[in-house]
Design an enzyme around this catalytic site. Sequence first.
Site, PDB file in Angstrom:
ATOM      1  CG  HIS A 198       1.695   2.286  -0.681  1.00 57.59           C
ATOM      2  ND1 HIS A 198       0.475   1.932  -1.203  1.00 57.59           N
ATOM      3  CD2 HIS A 198       2.396   2.776  -1.727  1.00 57.59           C
ATOM      4  CE1 HIS A 198       0.458   2.186  -2.512  1.00 57.59           C
ATOM      5  NE2 HIS A 198       1.625   2.686  -2.845  1.00 57.59           N
ATOM      6  CE1 TYR A 199       6.170  -0.834   4.104  1.00 53.40           C
ATOM      7  CE2 TYR A 199       7.122   0.243   2.190  1.00 53.40           C
ATOM      8  CZ  TYR A 199       6.684  -0.906   2.826  1.00 53.40           C
ATOM      9  OH  TYR A 199       6.753  -2.109   2.180  1.00 53.40           O
TER      10      TYR A 199
END
Lengths: 276, 581
Positions: B502-503
């Site tokens: 989740h970047y």
Amino acid sequence: MADNPNDLHEHKGMSRRTFMKNTGLVAGGVVGGGLIGGLLTNQLQQKPEVQTATDNGQIQDARVFFSRGQDFDILAAATERIYPKDDSGPGAIELGVPYFIDKQLSTEWGVNAKEYMKGPFAVYTTNTGNHNITKDQNKQGPNAETQVPAPTPRYQTKMTRSEIFVTGLRELDNVAQKEFGASFVKITGEQQDEVLRMFEDGKVELKGIGSKNFFNMLLQTTLEGAYADPVYGGNKNMMGWKMKEYPGPRASYAAQIEVEEFVKLDQQSLRNYQGH
Amino acid sequence: MVTKLEKVDVVVVGTGWAGGVVSAELAKAGYKVVALERGKNQTRDDYIGVKDELRYTNRYEMMQNLSSETITSRNNLDEVALPVRTRKEMMAGNDLGGGSVHWAGASYRWKPYDFEIRSKTIERYGKAKIPEGMTIQDWGITYDEMEKYYDRWEKTAGISGEPDPLGPDRSSDYPNPPMKESPPIKLFKEGAKKLGLHPFQVPAGNLSQGYTNPDGEVMNACMYCAFCTQYGCDFGAKSDPLVTVLPTAQKTGNFEARVGSYVRRVLYKNGKATGVLYVNTLTGEEFEQPADVVVLAAFTFTNNRLLLLSGIGKPYDPKTRKGVIGRNYNGQFGITFLGARGYFEDKKFNYYAGAGALGGAVGDYAGDNFDHTNVDFINGGGIEMRQYGKGAIASNHVPSGTPGWGADYKKKSLHYTYRSLVVWYTSANMAWWHNYVDLDPTYKDDYGDPLLRITFKYTDQDRNIAKFGIEKSREILEAMGADIIDEDQVPEEFDHVYDGGHYAGGVIMGTDPSTSAVNNYLQMWDAENIFVVGAANFPQFAGHHPTETVGALAYRAAEGIEKYLKEGGPLVARKEVSTHV
């Protein structure tokens, strides 16, 4: 292979006692080194006690990574302290964990084939590193990985995992000699624990690695060897899964997902699952 | 020697949800589309008979091979960044379908608040609520405008769920009913209700029943086999690009997915892209693929890196706080997803069974659903209890205070194997002036190109919201009747572990070209025929999982690209406003 726990004691593989007896002899024989030692090893491996158990996969139990038997013996002794035999079932040695680790160290994982291994390499001299801890394996909560105090050095050594293992195991032996005046495999179990704890606490200097990192890697691979599919050489006869009541890979658990009570199922391995 | 190939209408970099949706929509509209994927081909056949925990969960079979390329990471501007070397610390999806194949399946819509977080925070709490240096901004699009794209993606993916009682308005129901309610989920929901909260089933990309999507792709019902997150599905029961948008694109005859194609540059001349330069990873041959439109739909890291390597857009400089590419790096990692683990002495759950997105959730502490007047943070997060189902290596949790190895550990880890559950808070990292990405000055890939460098540190906002989430998770576990509860500790600083996928940020959307890289069609302000699609567009993260918003944005981008191919020119007028940094 039944689910009866009594079968564990009838298991024809190497018990810890047999194993230590054999490896002790091998180690003793190799002291002279060279050809004689090698011959002696061969002779010992032809002992019927070891070779009769091929139906249980023991024909695959031979070193393919560790060239020195002594390194392997230290590994075996250390894994057994981490995951000992008790009344719930076999320990690391009986589960084949040392052979599991030996095999893993010659895979792409052991030689860091899929890791970024380009320089320059930062060398940590302190022991604050914790790069091998796994959040799922840690003793304190679901996200223990983030509990490591900052700054957290990552895997920065030029050494591969297999090199780390050899270095670390020999250092276990050095520390045993220094603290207790004997090889790691010769000191008592409690003394072995003390040596392992020194590594766990980062009290041993292990340049470029950090003794804590080595310990975490040893701990993690020991558990992997106890519980990975038997195809990798550990979890012999799915005995690790039996202790855990883990059923193994299945096409479906749709029939169990809504059931309130625990549903105990027979173990099934990848080999069964692939339909061999 | 670079071989110049025949021009196509659209070249897409990446084949995950973002690249897959764009490829399918444009191929359906009759455009010639080529998608470039650096990894290998993969199909459902690759997942049949290989439910192997060691190989996939512990050795990261589906993750990027880092031997050529990774990222470097540091906390502060004055530090030397070091490479993140192992796949344990850096997991980015690879191969056809990208990270969208190994995903878990949790599918949340983000809220009206999330898209207008700056305006809505000021409106309700005043300007002083936003701390100095926090660079949050509105997206330039509202939830109402996003709704139809959310709806479309949910139908493509066959999401199985029930509406969040506190969630945003919906134009239609989920295409499939929620997944089965397992005993741990029931326990979680009962506990939450005792506290007056509003539980619901996590909306899932794991299908509750057989389903045919609007493009005619058929998916099967999930079997709860537990080999889900970090695995491909052997049964075609997890919604991913391999069973949805990629075959849809293929059927048109207008689409080609070229695997083993590592893109090195976007070729750029006179303010427009002319195509991309890529290498065949097996032969080393170099190719130029000319195209009318270039779509960057790779992972956040690659989208940023390709723009920086190609010199497109003005790189963000934290010293002047000017420039856009690399700005507002954010996400949902490290200090997020903290909570507590509860141990239940008199219960034994069938936790060897499960699915990636099987779980219960509450939204009472998400977004701005609760009053922030007296808390020292903004935003919020969902609370979840998930039943992923676990393999034998992963399920060795013991209560804190137990030794970590040896006889006692063995005994306790066997005893507690099926007796613990985790409740966590899915909060997010906001955007700050000092968190950004650029090119590393030292470390390079196999081709001599610099790696992407990430500079990221935690703030009091992160630590405060984490403490809040842990407390709320604990309350629910208490209401569930846990005998022992171990709380997560709040870390002081980011530990350079990139394991959650989740970047986000760096190529963010907005209305102002001085603070955003793309307009709300995801068209670059500085190059009208480059569209960048993915979590890189998020100006900041919301407190729910990101995939559905990436999928919805991809439908939005596809609409924009089609419009551009017909009409040309910028799709949104430039509106320079004073920056608020």
